[in-house]
Enzyme design. Sequence first.
Site, short mmCIF file in Angstrom:
data_model
loop_
_atom_site.label_atom_id
_atom_site.label_comp_id
_atom_site.label_asym_id
_atom_site.label_seq_id
_atom_site.Cartn_x
_atom_site.Cartn_y
_atom_site.Cartn_z
N LYS A 44 0.80 -1.24 0.00
CA LYS A 44 0.00 0.00 0.00
C LYS A 44 0.83 1.29 0.00
CE LYS A 44 -3.33 -1.12 -0.62
NZ LYS A 44 -3.69 -1.88 -1.87
N HIS A 106 6.84 -7.41 -2.43
CA HIS A 106 6.68 -6.77 -1.12
C HIS A 106 7.66 -7.39 -0.10
CE1 HIS A 106 3.22 -4.48 -2.28
NE2 HIS A 106 2.37 -5.48 -2.31
N SER A 136 -4.44 2.89 4.50
CA SER A 136 -4.67 2.28 3.19
C SER A 136 -4.70 0.75 3.32
CB SER A 136 -3.55 2.72 2.24
OG SER A 136 -3.74 2.16 0.96
N LYS A 255 -8.34 6.69 -2.25
CA LYS A 255 -8.31 8.16 -2.11
C LYS A 255 -7.08 8.77 -2.76
CE LYS A 255 -11.24 9.36 1.70
NZ LYS A 255 -11.30 9.92 3.06
S1 PPS Z 1 -0.61 -2.94 -3.27
O1 PPS Z 1 -1.86 -3.75 -3.11
O2 PPS Z 1 0.29 -3.13 -2.13
O3 PPS Z 1 0.04 -3.18 -4.54
O4 PPS Z 1 -1.13 -1.44 -3.22
P1 PPS Z 1 -0.28 -0.18 -3.70
O5 PPS Z 1 -0.43 -0.04 -5.16
O6 PPS Z 1 1.09 -0.23 -3.13
O7 PPS Z 1 -0.98 1.03 -2.96
C1 PPS Z 1 -2.30 1.43 -3.19
C2 PPS Z 1 -2.41 2.87 -2.71
O8 PPS Z 1 -1.76 3.71 -3.69
C3 PPS Z 1 -2.70 4.66 -4.14
N1 PPS Z 1 -2.47 5.06 -5.54
C4 PPS Z 1 -2.34 6.34 -5.92
N2 PPS Z 1 -2.30 7.48 -5.22
C5 PPS Z 1 -2.17 8.65 -5.93
N3 PPS Z 1 -2.11 8.70 -7.28
C6 PPS Z 1 -2.13 7.56 -8.01
N4 PPS Z 1 -2.08 7.64 -9.34
C7 PPS Z 1 -2.25 6.31 -7.34
N5 PPS Z 1 -2.32 5.02 -7.73
C8 PPS Z 1 -2.46 4.27 -6.62
C9 PPS Z 1 -4.04 3.96 -3.97
O9 PPS Z 1 -5.11 4.85 -4.07
C10 PPS Z 1 -3.84 3.34 -2.60
O10 PPS Z 1 -3.86 4.33 -1.56
P2 PPS Z 1 -5.17 4.77 -0.75
O11 PPS Z 1 -4.68 5.71 0.31
O12 PPS Z 1 -5.77 3.54 -0.17
O13 PPS Z 1 -6.06 5.46 -1.73
#
Ligand code: PPS
Length: 292
Positions: A44, A106, A136, A255
């Site tokens: 996340k 991870h 998250s 978000k």
């Molecule tokens: S995972 O399942 O571990 O692969 O998840 P991961 O991709 O690491 O993390 C997901 C969070 O990253 C946010 N996210 C973004 N934030 C801003 N801009 C962009 N383009 C973007 N893409 C992914 C995603 O919304 C998750 O965070 P939260 O706070 O839950 O929204």
Amino acid sequence: MDQLRPKLFDFHGVSMTHFFTDNWDKVQNFKAKPDDIVVATYPKAGTTWVCYILDLLYFGQTCPEREKSVTIYDRVPFLEFICPQYPTGIDMADTLPTSPRIIKTHLPVQFLPKSFWQQNCKIVYVARNAKDNVVSYFHFDRMEKVQPEPGDWSSFLQRFKEGKMVFGSWYDHVCGWWEKKRTYSNIHYMFYEDLVKDTGLEIKKLGSFLGLSTSEEERKKIVACVQFDVMKANPMTNLSDDPTLDCSVSQFLRKGKVGDWKNHFTVAQKEQFDEHYKQKMKDTNLQFCEEI
Ligand code: PPS
């Protein structure tokens, strides 16, 4: 799917579930190629975002059809993942048709298969501040049916502090990879918060680390493609077709903010968390930003 929810167990000192340990020998014996690019993160922290940026940097111009027809999860294998009815991360990596291979993991630093070090592969590590990271993670575990039951927010937060999360302690993860930078120069350590603040600059820095000569015009196009709302609307990046995710509970692209933790932590939770954090991080110079 509900019966799939796994139990956490201790695996060489790190909390894990069988979805990431059942293929252990193959993972540990994975044969890296010198041009493999590893994206390593605590869950996340912005993994999917950075995987997509890298995919666009490498293949956005040469294979534009891939961007419209292959999901990001199929373009970037998740090395240690193994789940019935899915190809394993290892099999996906071994059969990837593109080069270089961009590979997501991870794993904490001590578990990375040794051939990545031996081949001197480039590694992009993405870290996110602990408070937003745990929020998250909580929402993700609510919706992800192959993760352990999250329980309520306060017990989840407590377990996060204790490192009883899949892939273990956030503190050990971010600090372990940070320390590794001292002895292994091919790590580019970046922060989710910096990506939010100035996506273009972070993409430029990534390009220099990777030795790419992406034009300014192309970089601008990438910045536009990787905006939160654009990725959320794109079926190739929003994971809307992943059957293990219950999108009626939460969204994968939920978000995308810095500071959403303020909507979850009570005043007491914040104070206790800060005190605990100070102790856990007292020996490192690694610093995070929690609001912008
Ligand atoms: S995972 O399942 O571990 O692969 O998840 P991961 O991709 O690491 O993390 C997901 C969070 O990253 C946010 N996210 C973004 N934030 C801003 N801009 C962009 N383009 C973007 N893409 C992914 C995603 O919304 C998750 O965070 P939260 O706070 O839950 O929204």
